[in-house]
Design a protein around this motif. Structure first.
Motif, mmCIF file in Angstrom:
data_model
loop_
_atom_site.group_PDB
_atom_site.id
_atom_site.type_symbol
_atom_site.label_atom_id
_atom_site.label_comp_id
_atom_site.label_asym_id
_atom_site.label_seq_id
_atom_site.Cartn_x
_atom_site.Cartn_y
_atom_site.Cartn_z
ATOM 1 N N LEU A 1 0.823 -1.206 0.000
ATOM 2 C CA LEU A 1 0.000 0.000 0.000
ATOM 3 C C LEU A 1 0.861 1.262 0.000
ATOM 4 C CD1 LEU A 1 -2.803 -1.108 2.476
ATOM 5 C CD2 LEU A 1 -2.993 -0.822 0.018
ATOM 6 N N ILE A 2 1.994 1.222 0.667
ATOM 7 C CA ILE A 2 2.895 2.381 0.669
ATOM 8 C C ILE A 2 3.419 2.650 -0.736
ATOM 9 C CG2 ILE A 2 5.162 3.186 1.449
ATOM 10 C CD1 ILE A 2 4.551 1.886 4.158
ATOM 11 N N ILE A 3 3.745 1.577 -1.467
ATOM 12 C CA ILE A 3 4.185 1.734 -2.861
ATOM 13 C C ILE A 3 3.084 2.383 -3.701
ATOM 14 C CG2 ILE A 3 4.756 0.448 -4.969
ATOM 15 C CD1 ILE A 3 6.280 -1.527 -3.163
ATOM 16 N N TRP A 4 1.838 1.946 -3.497
ATOM 17 C CA TRP A 4 0.722 2.553 -4.226
ATOM 18 C C TRP A 4 0.605 4.041 -3.911
ATOM 19 C CZ3 TRP A 4 -3.724 -1.519 -3.206
ATOM 20 C CH2 TRP A 4 -3.466 -2.670 -3.980
ATOM 21 N N LEU A 5 0.944 4.407 -2.668
ATOM 22 C CA LEU A 5 0.804 5.804 -2.247
ATOM 23 C C LEU A 5 1.882 6.707 -2.842
ATOM 24 C CD1 LEU A 5 -0.124 5.495 1.539
ATOM 25 C CD2 LEU A 5 -1.469 6.642 -0.210
ATOM 26 N N VAL A 6 3.104 6.262 -2.826
ATOM 27 C CA VAL A 6 4.222 7.179 -3.123
ATOM 28 C C VAL A 6 4.784 7.018 -4.531
ATOM 29 C CG1 VAL A 6 4.849 7.265 -0.687
ATOM 30 C CG2 VAL A 6 5.988 5.615 -2.179
ATOM 31 N N GLU A 7 4.408 5.953 -5.221
ATOM 32 C CA GLU A 7 4.935 5.748 -6.571
ATOM 33 C C GLU A 7 3.817 5.845 -7.599
ATOM 34 O OE1 GLU A 7 7.161 2.132 -6.824
ATOM 35 O OE2 GLU A 7 8.493 2.654 -5.171
ATOM 36 N N GLY A 8 4.214 5.832 -8.870
ATOM 37 C CA GLY A 8 3.224 5.756 -9.935
ATOM 38 C C GLY A 8 2.797 7.109 -10.471
ATOM 39 N N THR A 9 1.596 7.136 -11.019
ATOM 40 C CA THR A 9 1.081 8.267 -11.775
ATOM 41 C C THR A 9 0.920 9.534 -10.936
ATOM 42 O OG1 THR A 9 -0.790 9.028 -13.106
ATOM 43 C CG2 THR A 9 -1.271 7.510 -11.308
ATOM 44 N N LEU A 10 0.920 10.680 -11.622
ATOM 45 C CA LEU A 10 0.678 11.958 -10.955
ATOM 46 C C LEU A 10 -0.813 12.280 -10.860
ATOM 47 C CD1 LEU A 10 3.500 14.219 -12.457
ATOM 48 C CD2 LEU A 10 3.383 13.217 -10.169
ATOM 49 N N LYS A 11 -1.641 11.464 -11.469
ATOM 50 C CA LYS A 11 -3.076 11.733 -11.369
ATOM 51 C C LYS A 11 -3.578 11.378 -9.970
ATOM 52 C CE LYS A 11 -5.581 7.573 -12.854
ATOM 53 N NZ LYS A 11 -6.622 7.606 -11.836
ATOM 54 N N ARG A 12 -4.632 12.049 -9.572
ATOM 55 C CA ARG A 12 -5.241 11.751 -8.275
ATOM 56 C C ARG A 12 -5.695 10.297 -8.261
ATOM 57 N NH1 ARG A 12 -10.992 14.251 -7.218
ATOM 58 N NH2 ARG A 12 -11.432 12.452 -8.522
ATOM 59 N N THR A 13 -5.284 9.548 -7.235
ATOM 60 C CA THR A 13 -5.506 8.103 -7.189
ATOM 61 C C THR A 13 -6.276 7.734 -5.929
ATOM 62 O OG1 THR A 13 -3.461 7.696 -8.419
ATOM 63 C CG2 THR A 13 -4.363 5.848 -7.171
ATOM 64 N N VAL A 14 -7.244 6.809 -6.098
ATOM 65 C CA VAL A 14 -8.054 6.331 -4.974
ATOM 66 C C VAL A 14 -7.661 4.898 -4.638
ATOM 67 C CG1 VAL A 14 -10.389 5.923 -4.115
ATOM 68 C CG2 VAL A 14 -9.954 7.809 -5.713
ATOM 69 N N ILE A 15 -7.406 4.630 -3.360
ATOM 70 C CA ILE A 15 -7.044 3.302 -2.874
ATOM 71 C C ILE A 15 -8.113 2.860 -1.878
ATOM 72 C CG2 ILE A 15 -5.327 1.939 -1.609
ATOM 73 C CD1 ILE A 15 -3.261 4.105 -2.498
ATOM 74 N N SER A 16 -8.726 1.706 -2.128
ATOM 75 C CA SER A 16 -9.755 1.177 -1.220
ATOM 76 C C SER A 16 -9.217 -0.030 -0.466
ATOM 77 C CB SER A 16 -11.006 0.757 -2.008
ATOM 78 O OG SER A 16 -11.624 1.882 -2.589
ATOM 79 N N VAL A 17 -9.431 -0.046 0.849
ATOM 80 C CA VAL A 17 -9.089 -1.191 1.698
ATOM 81 C C VAL A 17 -10.405 -1.732 2.246
ATOM 82 C CG1 VAL A 17 -7.813 -1.996 3.708
ATOM 83 C CG2 VAL A 17 -6.880 -0.142 2.305
ATOM 84 N N VAL A 18 -10.723 -2.987 1.891
ATOM 85 C CA VAL A 18 -12.044 -3.549 2.179
ATOM 86 C C VAL A 18 -11.903 -4.817 3.017
ATOM 87 C CG1 VAL A 18 -14.181 -4.424 1.162
ATOM 88 C CG2 VAL A 18 -12.884 -2.633 -0.020
ATOM 89 N N GLY A 19 -12.783 -4.985 3.994
ATOM 90 C CA GLY A 19 -12.785 -6.192 4.809
ATOM 91 C C GLY A 19 -13.833 -6.112 5.893
ATOM 92 N N MET A 20 -14.140 -7.239 6.536
ATOM 93 C CA MET A 20 -15.167 -7.263 7.574
ATOM 94 C C MET A 20 -14.722 -6.506 8.810
ATOM 95 S SD MET A 20 -15.043 -11.131 9.210
ATOM 96 C CE MET A 20 -16.239 -10.709 10.502
ATOM 97 N N GLY A 21 -15.672 -6.135 9.647
ATOM 98 C CA GLY A 21 -15.377 -5.432 10.873
ATOM 99 C C GLY A 21 -14.452 -6.240 11.776
ATOM 100 N N GLY A 22 -13.448 -5.567 12.358
ATOM 101 C CA GLY A 22 -12.523 -6.239 13.269
ATOM 102 C C GLY A 22 -11.332 -6.878 12.594
ATOM 103 N N LEU A 23 -11.223 -6.725 11.254
ATOM 104 C CA LEU A 23 -10.158 -7.387 10.520
ATOM 105 C C LEU A 23 -8.855 -6.595 10.537
ATOM 106 C CD1 LEU A 23 -10.012 -10.084 9.086
ATOM 107 C CD2 LEU A 23 -10.684 -8.956 6.964
#
Length: 777
Positions: free
Chosen positions: A154-176
């Motif tokens: 996830l850190i790589i997704w945040l700091v590397e790659g395209t200059l366009k505004r990027t959305v990252i979703s983290v999905v999972g059940m409650g308590g995970l």
């Protein structure tokens, strides 16, 4: 006139059920500040709704059945029934009168508690409990196990790659651990100052957009040690969006929205987050797949459950600050497995056990009573609260479907087709324009999966859901809610007492005949038996007169009631593996599903196996709503097959012991079953020919065909099935190669052949079987 009056009253009462359901849907009875008086009111509302339901069903049972009005045999019988009918009118009218008085009193009491304003608008307590999710922001490193690789990705997704505004979703059940993981990566990028400004926003279920925008602005300004605009509290929504957009326009920003619930969130927030080609990033954590989909995410990360190894490491760190004593390993292992890879549960339970004596008796006691510990021990309250949030967020129609999972035993893998048919039988699924009840029910199940409340176990090769299961701790929440709402009673082991409050009864792992219900407790709607060795429903079904669902497939029954056919509300009947006679069901006109098959294996026969069906009598053709019928023994031939031909709504049909002489007649009737999706036909023996050449119509929805028995040649009509997905031939002993036909089927994905051909070689074309994925299915 009396019947008209009853109908009018019932029409007036029916909307009350919906009103009561919506009322209860907004009530969170787990809040500490709910008074005893309010709890009593909620219980009274629920019981009144049940009374209304009982009266309606009793009316339909005794007075609304046209077949009982005109079949009077002789004058005395006619007079006797008329007197009885008038008595029923009087009884039901009296009950309705009592309900009206109850409803009037409940309305007065509801007004005194401000139901219409506070609960229906979704307001919460003025003194809410602390949000247990806040603890995830300050979690110790010793409580973080097994997420390092995910954090790095996830850190790589945040700091590397395209200059366009990027959305990252983290999905999972409650308590995970979504919040924990998000906090670690947020702190990491914040520490290296990769972005110009940062904001962490907890969204939750009851957020206000204007307040959220103000919160975000304040965090941006304060982090950069800039003065917050003085008039920020006076700005409306549009002004706030303009202010945030202008502030961020020339900056590389990162915003983390934690715990998003609404699918409309992204549409509302995105105008404030400019696409400025600066490499800005937006992170969203959610329990719901559809929220992530609406956020048009560029990166999607589904948070997995902890592995057993990581779960064990985390538990030992919390419970023992190191290594588990050998004498406690068995019980510790049991506890860890029941946590199901849920970090929240492992940390909370490990922390609680760290304060207990390290002795076997203490550990065993805790393991055996984990369900009650979750409810009563304040140290485990966070588990209950976090998991309950997902339940509280459900719309009313999904709450009933979700609570229904209480009927299944622990660690039970649920067949999704059975589950959705049960929902339909209970009346949880309403017709939608352009969709069948089955399609709507499947959509309900998909939504529960997308909300991380139900977990996939297995899918068909065409992508449809085959089996699912629920997390052990989620099941504990369901059991608690089901009991609170008198929704379902689960009787496991040698329990011997049934509380008549409950509408459904699930008997599990019992060797006792415990279903001894007095006739006055006739409001029970569903009975399920799971792994019950010896069981009897008694000689009369009259005590179950309002029953909608009867699943006896998990018990070895001594007998079924002689008057089973009197259960006129019954919609779902399972006699699987009971070896019972189903000939008493012809009067039950509301039946949609009859399951009464078993697989028998004969080790002395080359035939290998066969499907054992049940006998039905003439009259079954009157069950016009029947959707599923598996499997019927047609040994006695013509009359029964003619009856089956009247069942034009069938989606699934199983036939056993079809003799050659009856094949053409069966084909003629099957040709008119235009809704058929599944067809299974079995001959009486390995030497009997299945004479099924004569199906004339192309059956547009038929997707599964199972044939057990000899075929003189491959059936031509199979080539005219455009949506055929699965084929299984057993004992066909074809003298020609069937592959030329099969490989040309446009939708075929699964093919099983057992003793299907006697030719020495089968020829496969290079371009055939375009969609075949798993020939073992």
């Amino acid at each position: 006139m009396a019947e008209i009056a009853v109908n009018i009253v019932i029409d007036e009462l029916l909307p009350l059920l919906d009103q009561e359901a919506r009322l209860l849907g907004g009530v969170h009875t787990e809040k500490a500040d709910v008074s005893q008086g309010l709890n009593t009111l909620i219980q009274d509302l629920r019981e009144t709704a049940y009374l209304i339901e009982d009266v309606i069903d009793e009316y339909l049972l005794h007075l609304g059945n046209p077949s009982q009005r005109h079949r009077f045999i002789g004058f005395l019988c006619k007079v006797g029934r008329l007197i009885k009918k008038l008595k029923r009118h009087h009884e039901i009218a009296s009950k309705i009168h009592e309900i009206q008085k109850k409803v009037h009193k409940l309305r007065e009491r509801s007004s005194s508690y401000g139901f219409n304003s506070s609960f229906e608008s979704g307001s919460t307590s003025s003194n809410p409990r602390p949000d247990p999710r806040v603890a995830s922001l300050f979690i110790e490193d010793s409580e973080i196990v097994g997420i390092e690789s995910q954090k790095n990705k996830l850190i790589i997704w945040l700091v590397e790659g395209t200059l366009k505004r990027t959305v990252i979703s983290v999905v999972g059940m409650g308590g995970l651990g979504k919040t924990t993981l998000a906090k670690k990566i947020y702190d990491n990028v914040r520490g290296v100052r990769h972005f110009d400004c940062h904001a962490w926003i907890t969204v939750s279920q009851s957020f206000q957009m204007e307040e959220l925008l103000r919160n975000m602005m304040e965090k941006f300004y304060k982090e950069r040690k800039e003065a917050v605009p003085e008039d920020i509290n006076k700005m409306d929504n549009e002004s706030l969006i303009t202010q945030v957009t202008e502030y961020l326009q020339d900056k590389r920003f990162v915003v983390l929205f934690d715990d998003v619930w609404g699918v409309d969130f992204w549409e509302r927030i995105t105008p404030a987050l400019p696409e400025n080609k600066k490499g800005s990033r937006i992170i969203i954590t959610t329990r719901k797949d559809d929220v992530a989909a609406c956020c048009k995410d560029d990166y999607f990360h589904r948070l997995p459950h902890l592995s057993l190894e990581s779960s064990w490491e985390l538990f030992c760190n919390k419970a023992f600050q190191g290594r588990c004593p050998p004498e406690l390993e068995k019980w510790s292992d049991d506890i860890v497995k029941r946590c199901g890879g849920l970090p929240l549960a492992i940390v909370a339970i490990g922390g609680l056990l760290s304060r207990k004596e390290k002795i076997v008796s203490e550990w065993k006691k805790f393991s055996d009573s984990l369900g009650s510990e979750l409810e009563s021990d304040s140290h485990l309250e966070s588990i209950n609260t976090i998991l309950s949030l997902s339940y509280c967020d459900l719309p009313c129609h999904l709450k009933s479907c979700f609570l229904y999972l209480a009927i299944f035993p622990e660690d039970h893998t649920i067949k999704c087709g059975i589950l959705t048919r049960l929902w339909i039988a209970e009346g949880f699924v309403k017709a939608n324009r352009g969709a069948t009840l089955e399609d709507t029910a499947e959509a309900f199940l998909t939504e529960l999966i997308h909300r991380s409340l139900v977990q996939l176990s297995e899918v068909y090769i065409d992508g449809n859901i085959k089996r699912c299961h629920i997390h052990d701790l989620v099941r504990e929440i369901i059991l608690k809610k089901a009991e609170e709402l008198s929704f379902c009673s689960v009787m496991a082991g040698e329990a011997s007492c049934f509380d008549g409050r409950f509408r459904r009864l699930s008997v599990q792992n019992s060797t006792n005949n415990i279903l001894d219900i007095p006739s006055k407790k006739s409001h029970i709607r569903s009975v399920f038996l799971y792994n019950c060795q010896v069981f009897s429903l008694g000689t009369s079904a009259s005590k179950f007169k309002l029953l909608k669902v009867l699943d006896l497939g998990g018990a070895r029954l001594e007998r079924i009631p002689e008057d089973l056919g009197s259960l006129l509300h019954l919609r779902y009947l399972s006699l699987r593996k009971t070896s019972e006679d189903a000939s008493k069901i012809n009067r039950i006109q509301k039946l949609r599903n009859i399951l009464c098959f078993d697989y028998a294996y004969n080790v002395e026969s080359r035939w290998g196996g066969s499907v054992r069906g049940v006998h039905v009598k003439e009259g079954i053709g009157g069950l016009e709503d029947l959707q599923k019928l598996t499997s019927v023994d047609v040994t006695h031939g013509v009359k029964i097959i003619t009856e089956l031909g009247k069942l034009r709504q069938l989606r699934k049909l199983g036939i056993t012991k079809l003799s050659r002489g009856n094949g053409q007649r069966l084909c003629a009737f099957i040709s008119n079953m235009v809704h058929l999706k599944y067809l299974s036909v079995c001959s009486p023996s390995e030497d009997e020919i299945l004479d099924l050449q004569y199906i004339s119509n192309p059956l547009p929805f038929l997707s599964t065909v199972y044939l057990m028995g000899r075929l003189e040649k491959l059936l031509d009509w199979i080539s005219r099935l455009p949506n055929l997905v699965r084929v299984c031939l057993t004992g066909s002993k074809l003298v020609n190669d069937p592959m030329q036909l099969f490989q040309a089927l446009p939708s075929l994905q699964a093919l099983t052949l057992f003793q299907a051909s006697v030719v020495e070689q089968l020829c496969f074309g290079a371009t055939g079987f375009q969609k075949l994925e798993d020939p073992s299915q």
